[in-house]
Design an enzyme around this catalytic site. Sequence first.
Site, PDB file in Angstrom:
ATOM      1  N   ASN A   7       0.827  -1.206   0.000  1.00 40.82           N
ATOM      2  CA  ASN A   7       0.000   0.000   0.000  1.00 40.82           C
ATOM      3  C   ASN A   7       0.862   1.257   0.000  1.00 40.82           C
ATOM      4  OD1 ASN A   7      -2.744  -1.153   0.290  1.00 40.82           O
ATOM      5  ND2 ASN A   7      -1.973  -1.874   2.255  1.00 40.82           N
ATOM      6  N   GLY A  19      15.976  -0.230   3.747  1.00 38.96           N
ATOM      7  CA  GLY A  19      14.725   0.293   3.209  1.00 38.96           C
ATOM      8  C   GLY A  19      14.317   1.592   3.871  1.00 38.96           C
ATOM      9  N   ASP A  27      11.409   2.685   4.762  1.00 36.87           N
ATOM     10  CA  ASP A  27      10.460   2.530   5.873  1.00 36.87           C
ATOM     11  C   ASP A  27      11.186   2.178   7.166  1.00 36.87           C
ATOM     12  OD1 ASP A  27      11.202   0.072   4.780  1.00 36.87           O
ATOM     13  OD2 ASP A  27       9.196  -0.806   4.880  1.00 36.87           O
ATOM     14  N   ASP A  40       8.178  -4.108  12.465  1.00 35.88           N
ATOM     15  CA  ASP A  40       7.222  -3.517  11.529  1.00 35.88           C
ATOM     16  C   ASP A  40       6.503  -4.634  10.787  1.00 35.88           C
ATOM     17  OD1 ASP A  40       5.784  -2.058   9.674  1.00 35.88           O
ATOM     18  OD2 ASP A  40       7.459  -0.772   9.094  1.00 35.88           O
TER      19      ASP A  40
END
EC number: 2.7.1.33
Length: 262
Positions: A11, A108, A110, A130
């Site tokens: 997403n 990454g 994130d 996460d």
Amino acid sequence: MLLAIDAGNTNIVFALMEGEAIHARWRIATDPRRTADEYAVWLSQLLALEGHQRSDVDGVMIGTVVPRALHNLQVLARKYFGTEPVIAGSAAAPWGFPLDVDEPQNLGADRALNVIAAHAEHPGDLIVIDFGTATTFDVVDFRGAYKGGIIAPGINLSLDALVTAAAKLPRIAIEAPADSTVIGRNTVSQMHIGIYWGYVAMIEGLVARLKQEIGRPVKVIATGGLAILFEQRTAVFDVVEADLTLRGLAMLWARTHIAAEA
């Protein structure tokens, strides 16, 4: 206000933020083929529903682990919000913390943003978990240095692999079993137990091993959409913070602007 964009493998989350406060957030499935024009139509309608308009946005910050999606998000910022987007981790917005790993360039966005927010909000050594397409475990020391971590298949990936490979198994929803038994009485209950309690066991086992290796008191922070699902049945998390990545984007944006104005 800042339009923070967290583009993940499954997403893309758009959040309208003022400081670290989130005024609105929207989620759309990641599709690198989606054009800037399509994003703009969708976002304009959602902004209006929340009582905002495109002119309220004076900055765009993008964190992405999907390189193919980046171009159209950049075009969105330039064409429809009239601003040059800042890309998290770029020369214009470096991470700002030590990466004590063998391949720092492969961290990454994130995960790096989670490190920024977690260290800013919690003193001491940290484990950040996460729950996304993959489940990642990141170790941050008391100085804020990223020391490495673990990448495991996300629970949805695990379930997809099981159902795809076993022709007679039905597709089930990801949810906590009704009770704590681990002796399933039928196929569906056995699948729920295997997926859910198996995943809890993985989380608890890996956290225990990480804590043993770190050798100091550690706080465990969980984030991602499915964190709350596991919070119900395990005491391994000290804190659950659903918006950790977005707050990391906001903090990096603020730091970048302070540096630019200095």
